[in-house]
Design a protein around this motif. Structure first.
Motif, PDB file in Angstrom:
ATOM      1  N   ILE A  14     -13.038  35.800   6.851  1.00  0.00           N
ATOM      2  CA  ILE A  14     -11.641  36.221   6.775  1.00  0.00           C
ATOM      3  C   ILE A  14     -11.461  36.979   5.469  1.00  0.00           C
ATOM      4  O   ILE A  14     -11.780  36.461   4.395  1.00  0.00           O
ATOM      5  CB  ILE A  14     -10.688  35.018   6.817  1.00  0.00           C
ATOM      6  CG1 ILE A  14     -10.955  34.195   8.077  1.00  0.00           C
ATOM      7  CG2 ILE A  14      -9.248  35.479   6.794  1.00  0.00           C
ATOM      8  CD1 ILE A  14     -10.897  32.739   7.853  1.00  0.00           C
ATOM      9  N   VAL A  15     -10.982  38.210   5.566  1.00  0.00           N
ATOM     10  CA  VAL A  15     -10.821  39.066   4.396  1.00  0.00           C
ATOM     11  C   VAL A  15      -9.341  39.380   4.247  1.00  0.00           C
ATOM     12  O   VAL A  15      -8.776  40.129   5.044  1.00  0.00           O
ATOM     13  CB  VAL A  15     -11.636  40.372   4.547  1.00  0.00           C
ATOM     14  CG1 VAL A  15     -11.621  41.162   3.256  1.00  0.00           C
ATOM     15  CG2 VAL A  15     -13.068  40.094   5.000  1.00  0.00           C
ATOM     16  N   ASP A  16      -8.710  38.777   3.224  1.00  0.00           N
ATOM     17  CA  ASP A  16      -7.270  38.957   3.042  1.00  0.00           C
ATOM     18  C   ASP A  16      -6.895  38.607   1.606  1.00  0.00           C
ATOM     19  O   ASP A  16      -7.307  37.568   1.102  1.00  0.00           O
ATOM     20  CB  ASP A  16      -6.505  38.056   4.020  1.00  0.00           C
ATOM     21  CG  ASP A  16      -5.070  38.504   4.228  1.00  0.00           C
ATOM     22  OD1 ASP A  16      -4.444  38.958   3.247  1.00  0.00           O
ATOM     23  OD2 ASP A  16      -4.582  38.389   5.362  1.00  0.00           O
ATOM     24  N   LYS A  19      -3.060  34.824  -0.089  1.00  0.00           N
ATOM     25  CA  LYS A  19      -3.623  33.468  -0.019  1.00  0.00           C
ATOM     26  C   LYS A  19      -3.074  32.667   1.151  1.00  0.00           C
ATOM     27  O   LYS A  19      -3.810  31.905   1.787  1.00  0.00           O
ATOM     28  CB  LYS A  19      -3.371  32.725  -1.335  1.00  0.00           C
ATOM     29  CG  LYS A  19      -4.167  33.271  -2.484  1.00  0.00           C
ATOM     30  CD  LYS A  19      -3.872  32.504  -3.770  1.00  0.00           C
ATOM     31  CE  LYS A  19      -4.618  33.125  -4.935  1.00  0.00           C
ATOM     32  NZ  LYS A  19      -4.354  32.414  -6.191  1.00  0.00           N
ATOM     33  N   LEU A  22      -4.674  33.878   4.377  1.00  0.00           N
ATOM     34  CA  LEU A  22      -6.065  33.433   4.375  1.00  0.00           C
ATOM     35  C   LEU A  22      -6.161  31.974   4.813  1.00  0.00           C
ATOM     36  O   LEU A  22      -6.954  31.621   5.696  1.00  0.00           O
ATOM     37  CB  LEU A  22      -6.661  33.621   2.976  1.00  0.00           C
ATOM     38  CG  LEU A  22      -8.142  33.358   2.802  1.00  0.00           C
ATOM     39  CD1 LEU A  22      -8.971  34.342   3.589  1.00  0.00           C
ATOM     40  CD2 LEU A  22      -8.498  33.444   1.326  1.00  0.00           C
ATOM     41  N   LYS A  23      -5.326  31.118   4.233  1.00  0.00           N
ATOM     42  CA  LYS A  23      -5.333  29.688   4.578  1.00  0.00           C
ATOM     43  C   LYS A  23      -4.939  29.452   6.036  1.00  0.00           C
ATOM     44  O   LYS A  23      -5.529  28.616   6.718  1.00  0.00           O
ATOM     45  CB  LYS A  23      -4.397  28.909   3.655  1.00  0.00           C
ATOM     46  CG  LYS A  23      -4.956  28.686   2.291  1.00  0.00           C
ATOM     47  CD  LYS A  23      -6.151  27.766   2.380  1.00  0.00           C
ATOM     48  CE  LYS A  23      -6.733  27.540   0.999  1.00  0.00           C
ATOM     49  NZ  LYS A  23      -8.052  26.938   1.052  1.00  0.00           N
ATOM     50  N   HIS A  25      -5.301  31.516   8.617  1.00  0.00           N
ATOM     51  CA  HIS A  25      -6.423  31.914   9.474  1.00  0.00           C
ATOM     52  C   HIS A  25      -7.562  30.891   9.408  1.00  0.00           C
ATOM     53  O   HIS A  25      -8.168  30.560  10.430  1.00  0.00           O
ATOM     54  CB  HIS A  25      -6.934  33.305   9.085  1.00  0.00           C
ATOM     55  CG  HIS A  25      -6.025  34.404   9.498  1.00  0.00           C
ATOM     56  ND1 HIS A  25      -5.262  35.108   8.601  1.00  0.00           N
ATOM     57  CD2 HIS A  25      -5.740  34.914  10.709  1.00  0.00           C
ATOM     58  CE1 HIS A  25      -4.552  36.010   9.247  1.00  0.00           C
ATOM     59  NE2 HIS A  25      -4.822  35.910  10.529  1.00  0.00           N
ATOM     60  N   GLN A  26      -7.857  30.407   8.211  1.00  0.00           N
ATOM     61  CA  GLN A  26      -8.924  29.419   8.076  1.00  0.00           C
ATOM     62  C   GLN A  26      -8.600  28.155   8.858  1.00  0.00           C
ATOM     63  O   GLN A  26      -9.465  27.616   9.557  1.00  0.00           O
ATOM     64  CB  GLN A  26      -9.158  29.085   6.600  1.00  0.00           C
ATOM     65  CG  GLN A  26      -9.885  30.186   5.860  1.00  0.00           C
ATOM     66  CD  GLN A  26     -10.139  29.843   4.405  1.00  0.00           C
ATOM     67  OE1 GLN A  26      -9.239  29.454   3.677  1.00  0.00           O
ATOM     68  NE2 GLN A  26     -11.383  29.987   3.993  1.00  0.00           N
ATOM     69  N   ASN A  36     -15.922  29.027   8.888  1.00  0.00           N
ATOM     70  CA  ASN A  36     -15.429  30.274   8.321  1.00  0.00           C
ATOM     71  C   ASN A  36     -15.471  30.265   6.802  1.00  0.00           C
ATOM     72  O   ASN A  36     -15.582  29.216   6.174  1.00  0.00           O
ATOM     73  CB  ASN A  36     -14.022  30.571   8.826  1.00  0.00           C
ATOM     74  CG  ASN A  36     -13.014  29.555   8.380  1.00  0.00           C
ATOM     75  OD1 ASN A  36     -12.573  29.576   7.242  1.00  0.00           O
ATOM     76  ND2 ASN A  36     -12.646  28.643   9.279  1.00  0.00           N
ATOM     77  N   GLN A  37     -15.374  31.462   6.275  1.00  0.00           N
ATOM     78  CA  GLN A  37     -15.352  31.674   4.830  1.00  0.00           C
ATOM     79  C   GLN A  37     -14.312  32.749   4.561  1.00  0.00           C
ATOM     80  O   GLN A  37     -14.143  33.680   5.347  1.00  0.00           O
ATOM     81  CB  GLN A  37     -16.731  32.134   4.358  1.00  0.00           C
ATOM     82  CG  GLN A  37     -16.826  32.366   2.876  1.00  0.00           C
ATOM     83  CD  GLN A  37     -18.251  32.698   2.445  1.00  0.00           C
ATOM     84  OE1 GLN A  37     -19.196  32.527   3.189  1.00  0.00           O
ATOM     85  NE2 GLN A  37     -18.383  33.193   1.241  1.00  0.00           N
ATOM     86  N   GLY A  38     -13.606  32.625   3.451  1.00  0.00           N
ATOM     87  CA  GLY A  38     -12.588  33.602   3.109  1.00  0.00           C
ATOM     88  C   GLY A  38     -12.895  34.317   1.809  1.00  0.00           C
ATOM     89  O   GLY A  38     -13.454  33.721   0.886  1.00  0.00           O
ATOM     90  N   LYS A  40     -11.149  37.717  -0.836  1.00  0.00           N
ATOM     91  CA  LYS A  40      -9.853  38.337  -1.113  1.00  0.00           C
ATOM     92  C   LYS A  40      -9.813  39.862  -1.100  1.00  0.00           C
ATOM     93  O   LYS A  40      -8.759  40.443  -1.313  1.00  0.00           O
ATOM     94  CB  LYS A  40      -9.317  37.809  -2.443  1.00  0.00           C
ATOM     95  CG  LYS A  40     -10.192  38.091  -3.620  1.00  0.00           C
ATOM     96  CD  LYS A  40      -9.672  37.409  -4.864  1.00  0.00           C
ATOM     97  CE  LYS A  40     -10.679  37.593  -5.982  1.00  0.00           C
ATOM     98  NZ  LYS A  40     -10.491  36.665  -7.054  1.00  0.00           N
TER      99      LYS A  40
END
Length: 83
Positions: A14-16, A19, A22-23, A25-26, A36-38, A40
């Motif tokens: 996840i690229v965002d 914050k 991002l949370k 989507h995670q 998954n991994q995020g 920024k």
């Protein structure tokens, strides 16, 4: 014999830069068993791929600092074609 659950085998990046997004989507992906991994920004996404990590799914924000989603996607696609 039990069949493996395909969803639990999937990985996502996840690229965002937001914050909260991002949370969210995670948590959604985790709730259905997707690892998954995020990160920024697009530069971090490209760097992770360059280091050898691979993902089945990438959720990419469009407007981010350092490298936007369009630039990052183009770079990632060119790296996949070479690899």
């Amino acid at each position: 014999m039990a069949t493996p659950n395909l969803v639990t085998q999937l990985t996502a990046l996840i690229v965002d830069d937001n914050k909260l997004n991002l949370k969210i989507h995670q948590k959604i992906l985790e709730s259905v068993g997707v690892k998954n991994q995020g990160v920024k920004n697009g530069r971090e996404a490209v760097d992770i791929h360059h280091q050898g990590q691979r993902f089945d799914l990438i959720l990419m924000d469009l407007d981010m600092p350092i490298m936007n989603g369009i630039e990052a996607t183009k770079k990632l696609r060119s790296m996949v074609l070479i690899a």
